[in-house]
Design an enzyme around this catalytic site. Structure first.
Site, PDB file in Angstrom:
ATOM      1  N   SER A   1      35.336  28.361  37.732  1.00 38.76           N
ATOM      2  CA  SER A   1      36.687  28.413  38.248  1.00 38.76           C
ATOM      3  C   SER A   1      37.315  27.030  38.073  1.00 38.76           C
ATOM      4  O   SER A   1      37.156  26.423  37.033  1.00 38.76           O
ATOM      5  CB  SER A   1      36.661  28.859  39.687  1.00 38.76           C
ATOM      6  OG  SER A   1      37.894  29.350  40.037  1.00 38.76           O
TER       7      SER A   1
ATOM      8  N   ASP B   1      38.174  39.550  35.348  1.00 38.95           N
ATOM      9  CA  ASP B   1      38.651  38.415  36.146  1.00 38.95           C
ATOM     10  C   ASP B   1      40.072  38.037  35.736  1.00 38.95           C
ATOM     11  O   ASP B   1      40.305  37.650  34.596  1.00 38.95           O
ATOM     12  CB  ASP B   1      37.702  37.230  35.908  1.00 38.95           C
ATOM     13  CG  ASP B   1      38.152  35.957  36.608  1.00 38.95           C
ATOM     14  OD1 ASP B   1      39.058  36.025  37.461  1.00 38.95           O
ATOM     15  OD2 ASP B   1      37.588  34.901  36.287  1.00 38.95           O
TER      16      ASP B   1
ATOM     17  N   HIS C   1      34.872  37.205  38.007  1.00 35.88           N
ATOM     18  CA  HIS C   1      34.961  35.758  38.078  1.00 35.88           C
ATOM     19  C   HIS C   1      33.590  35.109  38.230  1.00 35.88           C
ATOM     20  O   HIS C   1      32.859  35.393  39.177  1.00 35.88           O
ATOM     21  CB  HIS C   1      35.835  35.418  39.276  1.00 35.88           C
ATOM     22  CG  HIS C   1      36.404  34.052  39.269  1.00 35.88           C
ATOM     23  ND1 HIS C   1      37.147  33.550  38.238  1.00 35.88           N
ATOM     24  CD2 HIS C   1      36.335  33.057  40.192  1.00 35.88           C
ATOM     25  CE1 HIS C   1      37.515  32.316  38.529  1.00 35.88           C
ATOM     26  NE2 HIS C   1      37.035  31.999  39.698  1.00 35.88           N
TER      27      HIS C   1
END
Length: 493
Positions: free
Chosen positions: A174, A436, A461
């Site tokens: 991320s 995601d 994700h």
């Protein structure tokens, strides 16, 4: 950029950055990246002792000698003399020591005899560079300062621990995935290779593609599912126009106090909060996150679409209510605080003991001063209504006195500094999941043979970072193996 995210399978890539996301922290919610290490670390058995590193407050001002203590963790279990050093980069929440015991990076570490370190990001968790979270203090919070923290940590640790001639590999997912890529880009002499998972590398003020991916991800389960969500959301928006409905809406969603809609910000906050139920589930669909102590991993796209398709519950609006109730039960939320005024009060509390100090105040600041990433409803190709770009932009002014012009300029500077999608480097692998929403701001096609992308169909994700399990999709297992083969090859170079 119009990521025509290749239909439903590509849906995955961007959510970690979601400033938009409503992350559950204790009883309250804060907007943060629906993030991969955003879980409170208190629920974890301390697998490794926290350690402290003396860090500079401002790496870019030689005349400022102030220092502070940054938290880090060490796992020496797999280290073999002469082996590489793996550095896990912390992000917009407390560093979770569970990652020192679980995760794909440890599987890799065991195979190559790596020493494993994890450094908490400045201003998150217990890493407090300043006495408070005032806007004046937060000027020391940026990705550039965080990269300089990593560089200084790496340099000093190498010198003091006899690791100077070791190859260092950065890992992150991320926002930390972006940092992993940028660490290799900006400090190539310090980091040999990077695994930059689910990394949103392109900054943008408006990020309506996030919700477009949510639509496609829901549709990949059931074509009717996002249509039903859209109908329910539209019904709610209509009802909000008539104050006579507020008592019923208060009861339906079990709000903590009677719904008050006096401004567009009030309605946008409420609508965004309810949409967040779907956004979070899509972002982390079927990811193996249980070890982090995260509740709700059993709630998947299939579960949400099952509720939305259940005609026995009544109209789509009633099913939307049922989803909200399901999420509240799952997270043991007694009632839903839909008050925008309370949110503003929490977000403008500058104390380290404040309700948004777990990461909400800090992360929204970073979006206002570097990234944008606002998941607005400005696209017609998504299921929600009512939280346009201006709703997000106005918060930058309300919380930190950052104007719309300053925000736009800051986002442009970020892309100018890092290159956006046009990364020029080597030995960075960029995995993303097609479910995601964050993958829309990531690299999903190889840039060069030495800057490969790994797009994992059907995963969400940071999926490749979590521990493997027997029910993983075959393409996820293959992606983990592929990433390891790249690392093996690069460590020989």
């Amino acid at each position: 950029m119009n990521m025509a995210l290749e239909r439903c399978e590509l849906l995955c890539n961007v959510t970690l950055f979601l400033l938009f996301s409503l992350v559950i922290v204790g009883e309250g919610q804060h907007k943060g990246f629906r993030k991969f290490n955003q879980v409170q670390d208190t629920s974890q058995r301390a697998v490794s002792e926290e350690q402290w590193f003396t860090q500079k407050l401002d790496h870019f001002n030689g005349a400022d000698s102030r220092e502070w203590k940054q938290r880090y963790f060490v796992n020496e279990t797999y280290y073999k003399p002469g082996g590489p050093v793996f550095l896990m980069i912390g992000g917009e929440g407390p560093a979770n020591p569970a990652w020192m015991q679980y995760g794909t990076w440890l599987t890799y570490a065991k195979k190559v005899g790596a020493l494993c370190l994890m450094l908490e990001h400045r201003f998150y968790g217990k890493s407090h560079p300043t006495t408070d979270l005032s806007t004046d203090s937060l000027r020391f919070l940026s990705s550039r300062q965080a990269l300089a923290d990593l560089a200084h940590f790496r340099t000093v640790m190498a010198k003091t621990q006899g690791l100077t001639n070791r190859k260092w590999v950065a890992f992150g997912g991320s926002y930390p995935g972006s940092l992993a890529a940028w660490f290799r880009l900006k400090y190539p002499h310090l980091v040999h290779a990077s695994v930059a998972t689910s990394a949103p590398v392109y900054a943008t003020v408006n990020f309506p593609e996030y919700l477009e991916v949510v639509w496609r991800s829901l549709a990949s389960e059931n074509a009717e599912c996002p249509q039903l969500v859209k109908k329910a959301s539209s019904t709610l928006v209509e009802r909000l126009k008539d104050p006579k409905t507020y008592d019923n809406i208060t009861k339906d969603f079990n709000l903590c106090s009677k719904l008050q809609i006096q401004t567009e910000m009030d309605s946008a906050y409420f609508l965004e909060m309810l949409a967040g139920n779907f956004m979070d589930v899509v972002q982390y669909n079927e990811d193996n996150r249980g070890f982090e102590g995260v509740p709700g991993t059993n709630i998947t796209i299939k579960v949400l679409c099952g509720v939305m398709g259940d005609t026995s519950l009544g109209e789509p609006y009633a099913r939307y209510v049922a989803v909200a109730r399901l999420m509240m039960d799952t997270f043991s939320t007694k009632c839903l605080d839909a008050s925008f005024n309370n949110y503003v009060r929490d977000m403008t509390n500058t104390s380290w003991d404040g309700p948004a100090a777990g990461g909400g105040r800090q992360w929204v600041y970073q979006t206002c001063t570097e990234f944008g990433f606002y998941q607005s409803t400005d696209s017609p190709n998504q299921p929600f209504t009512g939280f346009p770009l201006m709703y997000h932009v106005k918060q930058c002014a309300d919380f930190y006195n950052v104007s719309a012009e300053q925000l736009a300029e800051a986002v442009a500077q970020t892309n100018e500094y890092y290159g956006g999608y046009d990364i020029r480097s080597t030995r960075i692998v960029l995995p993303n999941g097609s479910i995601d929403p964050w993958h829309a701001l990531g690299i999903t096609q190889d840039i060069t043979p030495d800057l490969p992308a790994v797009l994992i169909k059907g995963t969400a994700h940071c999926a490749n970072m979590y521990p493997a399990r027997s029910k993983d999709l075959p393409q996820l297992a293959l992606a983990r193996d592929h990433i390891f083969l790249l690392l093996q090859k690069w460590l020989k170079q």
